[in-house]
Design a protein around this motif. Structure first.
Motif, PDB file in Angstrom:
ATOM      1  N   LYS A 135       0.163  -6.607  -2.885  1.00  0.00           N
ATOM      2  CA  LYS A 135       0.541  -6.271  -1.714  1.00  0.00           C
ATOM      3  C   LYS A 135       1.930  -5.836  -1.563  1.00  0.00           C
ATOM      4  CE  LYS A 135       0.901  -8.495   2.774  1.00  0.00           C
ATOM      5  NZ  LYS A 135       0.735  -9.854   3.437  1.00  0.00           N
ATOM      6  N   ILE A 136       2.842  -6.672  -2.244  1.00  0.00           N
ATOM      7  CA  ILE A 136       4.347  -6.000  -2.532  1.00  0.00           C
ATOM      8  C   ILE A 136       4.482  -4.939  -2.949  1.00  0.00           C
ATOM      9  CG2 ILE A 136       6.547  -6.762  -3.120  1.00  0.00           C
ATOM     10  CD1 ILE A 136       5.518 -10.072  -2.805  1.00  0.00           C
ATOM     11  N   GLU A 137       3.737  -4.542  -4.059  1.00  0.00           N
ATOM     12  CA  GLU A 137       3.874  -3.187  -4.664  1.00  0.00           C
ATOM     13  C   GLU A 137       3.493  -2.057  -3.669  1.00  0.00           C
ATOM     14  OE1 GLU A 137       1.823  -0.485  -8.385  1.00  0.00           O
ATOM     15  OE2 GLU A 137       0.547  -1.766  -7.154  1.00  0.00           O
ATOM     16  N   ARG A 138       2.390  -2.283  -3.230  1.00  0.00           N
ATOM     17  CA  ARG A 138       1.749  -1.140  -2.031  1.00  0.00           C
ATOM     18  C   ARG A 138       2.987  -1.095  -0.969  1.00  0.00           C
ATOM     19  NH1 ARG A 138      -3.257  -3.940  -2.721  1.00  0.00           N
ATOM     20  NH2 ARG A 138      -2.663  -5.209  -0.941  1.00  0.00           N
ATOM     21  N   GLN A 139       3.627  -2.179  -0.331  1.00  0.00           N
ATOM     22  CA  GLN A 139       4.510  -1.959   0.544  1.00  0.00           C
ATOM     23  C   GLN A 139       5.832  -1.222  -0.067  1.00  0.00           C
ATOM     24  OE1 GLN A 139       2.369  -2.690   3.358  1.00  0.00           O
ATOM     25  NE2 GLN A 139       4.395  -2.916   3.976  1.00  0.00           N
ATOM     26  N   LEU A 140       6.321  -1.430  -1.268  1.00  0.00           N
ATOM     27  CA  LEU A 140       7.369  -0.965  -1.796  1.00  0.00           C
ATOM     28  C   LEU A 140       7.162   0.648  -1.916  1.00  0.00           C
ATOM     29  CD1 LEU A 140       9.168  -3.110  -4.349  1.00  0.00           C
ATOM     30  CD2 LEU A 140      10.225  -2.366  -2.493  1.00  0.00           C
ATOM     31  N   ILE A 141       6.094   0.783  -2.576  1.00  0.00           N
ATOM     32  CA  ILE A 141       5.560   2.248  -2.567  1.00  0.00           C
ATOM     33  C   ILE A 141       5.637   3.085  -1.295  1.00  0.00           C
ATOM     34  CG2 ILE A 141       3.812   3.937  -3.029  1.00  0.00           C
ATOM     35  CD1 ILE A 141       2.977   1.854  -5.327  1.00  0.00           C
ATOM     36  N   LEU A 142       5.127   2.349  -0.124  1.00  0.00           N
ATOM     37  CA  LEU A 142       5.160   3.012   1.300  1.00  0.00           C
ATOM     38  C   LEU A 142       6.513   3.248   1.603  1.00  0.00           C
ATOM     39  CD1 LEU A 142       2.144   1.402   3.257  1.00  0.00           C
ATOM     40  CD2 LEU A 142       2.588   3.683   2.744  1.00  0.00           C
ATOM     41  N   ASP A 143       7.421   2.135   1.176  1.00  0.00           N
ATOM     42  CA  ASP A 143       8.793   2.170   1.973  1.00  0.00           C
ATOM     43  C   ASP A 143       9.703   3.059   1.030  1.00  0.00           C
ATOM     44  OD1 ASP A 143      10.818   1.050   3.393  1.00  0.00           O
ATOM     45  OD2 ASP A 143      11.642  -0.052   1.747  1.00  0.00           O
ATOM     46  N   ARG A 144       9.528   3.221  -0.214  1.00  0.00           N
ATOM     47  CA  ARG A 144      10.586   3.907  -1.288  1.00  0.00           C
ATOM     48  C   ARG A 144      10.068   5.407  -1.520  1.00  0.00           C
ATOM     49  NH1 ARG A 144      15.447   2.044  -0.166  1.00  0.00           N
ATOM     50  NH2 ARG A 144      15.067  -0.046   0.515  1.00  0.00           N
ATOM     51  N   ARG A 145       8.748   5.578  -1.614  1.00  0.00           N
ATOM     52  CA  ARG A 145       7.986   6.802  -1.739  1.00  0.00           C
ATOM     53  C   ARG A 145       8.599   7.617  -3.064  1.00  0.00           C
ATOM     54  NH1 ARG A 145       7.107   9.602   4.030  1.00  0.00           N
ATOM     55  NH2 ARG A 145       6.831   7.635   4.952  1.00  0.00           N
ATOM     56  N   PRO A 146       8.079   6.738  -4.286  1.00  0.00           N
ATOM     57  CA  PRO A 146       8.376   7.473  -5.541  1.00  0.00           C
ATOM     58  C   PRO A 146       7.438   8.514  -6.126  1.00  0.00           C
ATOM     59  CG  PRO A 146       7.405   5.054  -5.655  1.00  0.00           C
ATOM     60  CD  PRO A 146       7.487   5.391  -4.428  1.00  0.00           C
ATOM     61  N   PRO A 147       7.847   9.630  -6.430  1.00  0.00           N
ATOM     62  CA  PRO A 147       7.198  10.646  -6.659  1.00  0.00           C
ATOM     63  C   PRO A 147       6.030  10.593  -7.507  1.00  0.00           C
ATOM     64  CG  PRO A 147       9.271  11.084  -7.474  1.00  0.00           C
ATOM     65  CD  PRO A 147       9.319   9.886  -6.776  1.00  0.00           C
ATOM     66  N   LEU A 148       6.243   9.758  -8.430  1.00  0.00           N
ATOM     67  CA  LEU A 148       5.288   9.481  -9.757  1.00  0.00           C
ATOM     68  C   LEU A 148       4.100   8.748  -9.371  1.00  0.00           C
ATOM     69  CD1 LEU A 148       7.402  10.265 -12.740  1.00  0.00           C
ATOM     70  CD2 LEU A 148       6.000  11.745 -11.223  1.00  0.00           C
ATOM     71  N   ASN A 149       4.357   8.070  -8.086  1.00  0.00           N
ATOM     72  CA  ASN A 149       3.129   7.259  -7.766  1.00  0.00           C
ATOM     73  C   ASN A 149       2.158   8.231  -6.775  1.00  0.00           C
ATOM     74  OD1 ASN A 149       5.387   4.969  -7.790  1.00  0.00           O
ATOM     75  ND2 ASN A 149       3.365   4.086  -8.031  1.00  0.00           N
ATOM     76  N   LEU A 150       1.095   8.391  -7.441  1.00  0.00           N
ATOM     77  CA  LEU A 150      -0.059   9.353  -7.017  1.00  0.00           C
ATOM     78  C   LEU A 150      -0.925   8.935  -5.741  1.00  0.00           C
ATOM     79  CD1 LEU A 150      -0.577  11.326 -10.384  1.00  0.00           C
ATOM     80  CD2 LEU A 150       1.193  11.426  -8.837  1.00  0.00           C
ATOM     81  N   THR A 151      -0.888   7.524  -5.818  1.00  0.00           N
ATOM     82  CA  THR A 151      -1.831   7.013  -4.699  1.00  0.00           C
ATOM     83  C   THR A 151      -0.837   5.877  -3.801  1.00  0.00           C
ATOM     84  OG1 THR A 151      -2.426   5.357  -6.137  1.00  0.00           O
ATOM     85  CG2 THR A 151      -3.926   7.202  -5.955  1.00  0.00           C
ATOM     86  N   GLY A 152      -1.323   5.576  -2.745  1.00  0.00           N
ATOM     87  CA  GLY A 152      -0.685   4.520  -1.906  1.00  0.00           C
ATOM     88  C   GLY A 152       0.270   4.929  -0.951  1.00  0.00           C
ATOM     89  N   TRP A 153       0.716   6.439  -0.855  1.00  0.00           N
ATOM     90  CA  TRP A 153       1.213   6.902   0.188  1.00  0.00           C
ATOM     91  C   TRP A 153       1.037   8.458   0.244  1.00  0.00           C
ATOM     92  CZ3 TRP A 153       5.939  10.275  -0.317  1.00  0.00           C
ATOM     93  CH2 TRP A 153       6.339  10.578  -1.589  1.00  0.00           C
ATOM     94  N   LYS A 154       1.492   9.292   1.258  1.00  0.00           N
ATOM     95  CA  LYS A 154       1.065  10.841   1.420  1.00  0.00           C
ATOM     96  C   LYS A 154       2.048  11.323   0.493  1.00  0.00           C
ATOM     97  CE  LYS A 154      -1.275  10.318   5.874  1.00  0.00           C
ATOM     98  NZ  LYS A 154      -2.528  10.973   5.816  1.00  0.00           N
TER      99      LYS A 154
END
Length: 169
Positions: A135-154
């Protein structure tokens, strides 16, 4: 949750270091990687050079992408390798049956060049978490938008990375 995310992010930033300085840990937690030097053609890092956020419930050392001998089991290494394929003269080959039919890795000398590039150009940090890691990983990805995370945010850069990875398959 946002206070927890801010605290965790501050902890990650404060512990950011080169891969050879990361302490081994069997604890679950969150990790992040940043671009310090070099260029990833076509990729725009997030704030402070952030490239990737990941999590593990199996121990942070198990997710140390700098010590993997093969990209076949590392989404991050496959993405970096696909982006750097021409620059590092990497030859992609099919991964093992265990890593999945769509996965690939690079010839051993290429894996070593990729590791060397990562050690020179990236920094990383880990933060231990006892619960709610996914859950925290998903929230951090949404918040920080790292370009190599290919899922979890637009992710507007995801299609480029996916197309480069497809060329390696």
């Amino acid at each position: 949750m946002s206070r927890l995310l801010e605290t965790l992010w501050s902890e990650l930033l404060a512990s950011r270091c080169k891969a050879d300085r990361v302490a081994e840990s069997s604890s679950s937690g969150i990790y992040a990687l940043w671009l310090d030097n070099g260029v990833l053609t076509g990729i725009e890092p997030a704030d402070e050079g952030l490239l990737y956020i990941g999590m593990t419930e199996a121990g942070l050392t198990s997710r140390n992408h700098f010590i993997h001998a093969s990209s076949g089991f590392s989404t991050l290494r496959r993405s970096l390798g696909a982006i750097l394929k021409a620059e590092l003269k990497l030859t992609a080959i099919p991964g093992s049956a265990r890593s999945g039919r769509h996965h690939f890795k690079f010839l051993p000398d290429g894996e070593q060049r990729l590791t060397n590039w990562m050690q020179t150009n990236l920094s990383c940090a880990c933060a231990r978490l006892a619960s709610d890691v996914r859950k925290i990983e998903r929230q951090l990805i949404l918040d920080r938008r790292p370009p190599l995370n290919l899922t979890g945010w637009k992710n507007p850069q995801a299609q480029l990375v996916k197309s480069l990875r497809a060329l390696c398959r």
